[in-house]
Design a protein around this motif. Sequence first.
Motif, PDB file in Angstrom:
ATOM      1  N   LYS A  45       0.836  -1.193   0.000  1.00  0.00           N
ATOM      2  CA  LYS A  45       0.000   0.000   0.000  1.00  0.00           C
ATOM      3  C   LYS A  45       0.872   1.244   0.000  1.00  0.00           C
ATOM      4  CE  LYS A  45      -2.286   0.999   3.672  1.00  0.00           C
ATOM      5  NZ  LYS A  45      -3.195   0.924   4.845  1.00  0.00           N
ATOM      6  N   LEU A  47       1.963   4.599   1.673  1.00  0.00           N
ATOM      7  CA  LEU A  47       1.986   5.082   3.055  1.00  0.00           C
ATOM      8  C   LEU A  47       1.953   6.607   3.071  1.00  0.00           C
ATOM      9  CD1 LEU A  47       4.733   2.717   4.526  1.00  0.00           C
ATOM     10  CD2 LEU A  47       2.254   2.537   4.864  1.00  0.00           C
ATOM     11  N   THR A  50       3.217   6.937   9.132  1.00  0.00           N
ATOM     12  CA  THR A  50       3.738   5.665   9.629  1.00  0.00           C
ATOM     13  C   THR A  50       4.395   5.836  10.986  1.00  0.00           C
ATOM     14  OG1 THR A  50       5.100   3.742   9.063  1.00  0.00           O
ATOM     15  CG2 THR A  50       5.984   5.890   8.496  1.00  0.00           C
ATOM     16  N   SER A 141       4.616  11.029   0.341  1.00  0.00           N
ATOM     17  CA  SER A 141       4.099   9.677   0.495  1.00  0.00           C
ATOM     18  C   SER A 141       5.223   8.691   0.205  1.00  0.00           C
ATOM     19  CB  SER A 141       2.920   9.414  -0.452  1.00  0.00           C
ATOM     20  OG  SER A 141       3.342   9.492  -1.809  1.00  0.00           O
ATOM     21  N   TRP A 177       3.578   0.478  11.635  1.00  0.00           N
ATOM     22  CA  TRP A 177       2.160   0.737  11.412  1.00  0.00           C
ATOM     23  C   TRP A 177       1.986   1.687  10.227  1.00  0.00           C
ATOM     24  CZ3 TRP A 177       4.663   0.383  16.002  1.00  0.00           C
ATOM     25  CH2 TRP A 177       4.140  -0.473  16.996  1.00  0.00           C
ATOM     26  N   ASP A 178       0.807   1.658   9.613  1.00  0.00           N
ATOM     27  CA  ASP A 178       0.523   2.562   8.504  1.00  0.00           C
ATOM     28  C   ASP A 178      -0.132   3.853   8.986  1.00  0.00           C
ATOM     29  OD1 ASP A 178      -2.010   1.700   9.215  1.00  0.00           O
ATOM     30  OD2 ASP A 178      -2.550   0.966   7.209  1.00  0.00           O
ATOM     31  N   HIS A 179       0.138   4.215  10.238  1.00  0.00           N
ATOM     32  CA  HIS A 179      -0.408   5.439  10.824  1.00  0.00           C
ATOM     33  C   HIS A 179       0.461   5.814  12.026  1.00  0.00           C
ATOM     34  CE1 HIS A 179      -2.288   2.030  12.915  1.00  0.00           C
ATOM     35  NE2 HIS A 179      -2.259   2.799  14.004  1.00  0.00           N
ATOM     36  N   TYR A 200       1.851  -3.293   9.417  1.00  0.00           N
ATOM     37  CA  TYR A 200       2.692  -3.272   8.215  1.00  0.00           C
ATOM     38  C   TYR A 200       3.890  -4.195   8.390  1.00  0.00           C
ATOM     39  CZ  TYR A 200       4.755  -1.248   3.982  1.00  0.00           C
ATOM     40  OH  TYR A 200       5.272  -1.058   2.719  1.00  0.00           O
TER      41      TYR A 200
END
Length: 218
Positions: A45, A47, A50, A141, A177-179, A200
């Motif tokens: 995906k 990102l 992250t 990104s 993590w994606d956040h 992730y």
Amino acid sequence: MKKLELVFLTVTLCSVATTDLSGKVFSFPQQGSTAHVRLAPLVSKILFSTTVCLRFRTDIDNFVLFSMDTPAQTNSYAFFRIEGQVYHFWASGSMDDFYGLPNNLNKWNSICATWDAGTGMAQLIINEIHSLKKTISAGGSISGPPIIILGQDQDSYGGGFDASQSFIEQIRDVHMWDHVISTCEIKSYMQGFVHRPGNYLNWARMDFSIHECAGRGF
């Protein structure tokens, strides 16, 4: 909550595996320009923010912990320490320096690196000490198939290693993590308690390969 416990016996191997690495470590016994561990993400995906957390133990001052590149972007996400206790933190191809963070030699250190592309806000947290927040790559990104490496800095996609920047000793409990995870989650990780694993990269579901016989500890 139960604290994580570590039991290990260093071994050397060159392999590819998907496994639960709970209670294990990667061991980097000596400086060099080849030994490294490559990690594969759980999902593919783009990102836009992250968090990466890991624990490390070393007795040197100049080293790379985490390096993530994509075909179109060197230093998509990376953090490493240089002499003078300064940390370089890269996100979406741009970098800033972070100062005043702990430097505990020969002890386990917990580090988390957070970045939100919407605002560009980036921060390093080491042993519950928070750096100042700085702006890196606002609106950026991370896209394309990543190569994620522990212990070396990628000057080119998957290579270009420099022995003087290589990591020596041990890394464990790697999650991504994606956040940006919450302050409470970061504190829980820092204190060694069971926490929500990365979505992730997950230390308990890690797809990895060891190159040039860096060590895996049990």
